[in-house]
Design a protein around this motif. Structure first.
Motif, short mmCIF file in Angstrom:
data_model
loop_
_atom_site.label_atom_id
_atom_site.label_comp_id
_atom_site.label_asym_id
_atom_site.label_seq_id
_atom_site.Cartn_x
_atom_site.Cartn_y
_atom_site.Cartn_z
N MET A 90 0.68 -0.88 -0.49
CA MET A 90 0.26 -0.14 0.27
C MET A 90 0.94 1.49 0.17
SD MET A 90 -2.99 -1.37 2.48
CE MET A 90 -4.01 -2.02 2.54
N SER A 91 1.76 1.52 0.67
CA SER A 91 2.71 2.19 0.32
C SER A 91 3.61 2.69 -0.68
CB SER A 91 3.96 2.48 2.19
OG SER A 91 3.22 2.17 3.63
N SER A 92 3.72 1.83 -0.98
CA SER A 92 4.77 1.71 -2.60
C SER A 92 3.95 2.72 -3.61
CB SER A 92 4.82 0.12 -3.00
OG SER A 92 3.99 -0.58 -3.75
N THR A 97 -2.25 4.15 7.64
CA THR A 97 -3.22 3.01 7.84
C THR A 97 -3.06 2.44 8.78
OG1 THR A 97 -2.74 2.40 4.98
CG2 THR A 97 -2.95 0.85 6.98
N LEU A 98 -2.24 2.64 9.48
CA LEU A 98 -2.60 1.65 10.88
C LEU A 98 -3.71 3.09 12.23
CD1 LEU A 98 1.20 0.74 11.92
CD2 LEU A 98 -0.36 -0.49 11.48
N ALA A 99 -3.91 3.94 11.92
CA ALA A 99 -4.46 5.04 11.85
C ALA A 99 -5.70 4.19 12.16
CB ALA A 99 -4.41 6.51 11.60
N GLU A 107 -4.31 1.78 -8.64
CA GLU A 107 -3.51 0.69 -7.78
C GLU A 107 -3.24 -0.52 -8.06
OE1 GLU A 107 -5.93 3.16 -4.52
OE2 GLU A 107 -6.91 1.83 -6.46
N ILE A 108 -4.25 -0.71 -9.47
CA ILE A 108 -3.60 -2.65 -10.26
C ILE A 108 -2.78 -1.73 -10.89
CG2 ILE A 108 -5.16 -3.57 -11.39
CD1 ILE A 108 -6.38 -4.09 -9.14
N LYS A 109 -1.55 -2.46 -11.13
CA LYS A 109 -0.49 -2.30 -11.91
C LYS A 109 0.47 -3.68 -12.34
CE LYS A 109 0.85 1.51 -8.44
NZ LYS A 109 0.85 2.43 -9.40
N GLY A 110 -0.58 -4.42 -12.19
CA GLY A 110 0.29 -5.78 -13.12
C GLY A 110 0.02 -6.08 -14.42
N TYR A 111 -0.93 -5.48 -14.98
CA TYR A 111 -1.21 -5.90 -15.83
C TYR A 111 -2.12 -4.70 -16.85
CZ TYR A 111 -2.61 -9.62 -13.48
OH TYR A 111 -2.44 -11.65 -12.92
N PRO A 112 -0.69 -3.29 -17.73
CA PRO A 112 -0.69 -2.51 -18.06
C PRO A 112 -0.72 -2.86 -20.08
CG PRO A 112 1.23 -3.31 -17.95
CD PRO A 112 1.07 -4.32 -16.90
#
Length: 298
Positions: free
Chosen positions: A194-196, A210-212, A263-268
């Motif tokens: 999520m941070s990436s 996120t932790l909050a 956030e969907i990055k795997g299928y350009p």
């Protein structure tokens, strides 16, 4: 179209016979950002059940291939939403989901609990942070949409109402949330993912954000140091403020589905639904435990 016109449209529909159509309007038009965040956290909290978190760690899907697993889960679930259960695309997606789950020794109780997170967590998120609360029509429709998904997945003893799903979720978490070092690795990998999605210097801040947003039982199960009270208050107020700002915007005129999320990055270059998801990992908790006949859908 005015801001509440789509809600009025939803209220004229049958939340039993048109459950998936209502769910599509709610998730793709009214609350696409909120549903994305809520379902992310819904899946994330399941890692705190050791039997689930350990299995995910042993397959390495959420530690070594975190982005792909995130993408595939989002795309498979949303294919059903976008195209409807009777479509070829949705049948293919459900078949892949079933092939993955039936390759491992996953108990019905765990499956039913995961299903309950899809029903309960979006309503709790939207009622807290959304631009309006989820209506009863939307709540009943979402419940029935996921009850249908559960039936297609062969899950037994599915709750009939939202309230029964909520009771199941709360009781299951109270009885099963616990520390597990493998589950913690899955949790850390997910937080790193999520941070990436944002510039690297922001990673520590985003982890705190996120932790909050996590509740105390989750923080305890993963043994995270809770953010300060001021940090939690600031983050939660900011997300609520975002919801109030959205209320002032004109209604969305085109749907927004998971495949459109940044956030969907795997299928350009695109993807085929039948190629999404994981394949069995020999030796992991009895894999393979059974053979799938290929139908996938009841």
């Amino acid at each position: 179209m005015k801001r509440y016109d789509r809600l009025e449209q939803i209220r004229r529909m049958d939340p039993y016979k048109e459950a998936s159509e209502i769910y599509r309007l709610s998730s793709a038009y009214e609350f696409p950002w909120d549903y994305t965040r809520a379902l992310e956290l819904a899946l994330y909290r399941t890692y705190a059940v050791p039997s689930i978190g350990r299995l995910l760690a042993e397959t390495a899907e959420l530690t070594d291939r975190t982005q792909k697993r995130y993408d595939d889960t989002s795309l498979l679930l949303d294919t059903v939403v976008e195209h409807g259960f009777d479509s070829i695309q949705a049948r293919t997606a459900v078949r892949r989901i079933n092939q993955m789950h039936r390759s491992y020794d996953i108990g019905n109780d765990d499956m039913r609990y995961v299903l309950s997170t899809f029903v309960v967590m979006p309503k709790r998120w939207i009622d807290t942070y959304g631009w309006r609360r989820l209506s009863r029509h939307e709540t009943v429709a979402a419940t029935n949409h996921y009850r249908a998904l559960g039936r297609h997945m062969g899950i037994r003893d599915i709750p009939e109402t939202y309230e029964e799903f909520a009771d199941l979720l709360d009781a299951y978490e109270a009885g099963h949330f616990a520390w597990d070092d493998k589950a913690r690795r899955v949790s850390d990998a997910t937080l790193d993912l999520m941070s990436s999605w944002y510039p690297r210097p922001l990673a520590p801040v985003l982890r705190t954000v996120t932790l909050a947003l996590l509740d105390e039982p989750l923080l305890r199960a993963f043994r995270y140091t809770p953010p300060s009270a001021s940090a939690r208050t600031l983050v939660r107020r900011a997300v609520r403020l975002r919801g109030r700002a959205v209320r002032l915007l004109p209604p969305r005129r085109a749907p927004h589905f998971a495949r459109q999320n940044r956030e969907i990055k795997g299928y350009p270059d695109g993807y085929q639904v039948n190629e999404l998801g994981t394949r069995p990992v020999p030796g992991v908790r009895g894999c393979p435990v059974r053979h799938v006949d290929g139908s996938g859908v009841e």
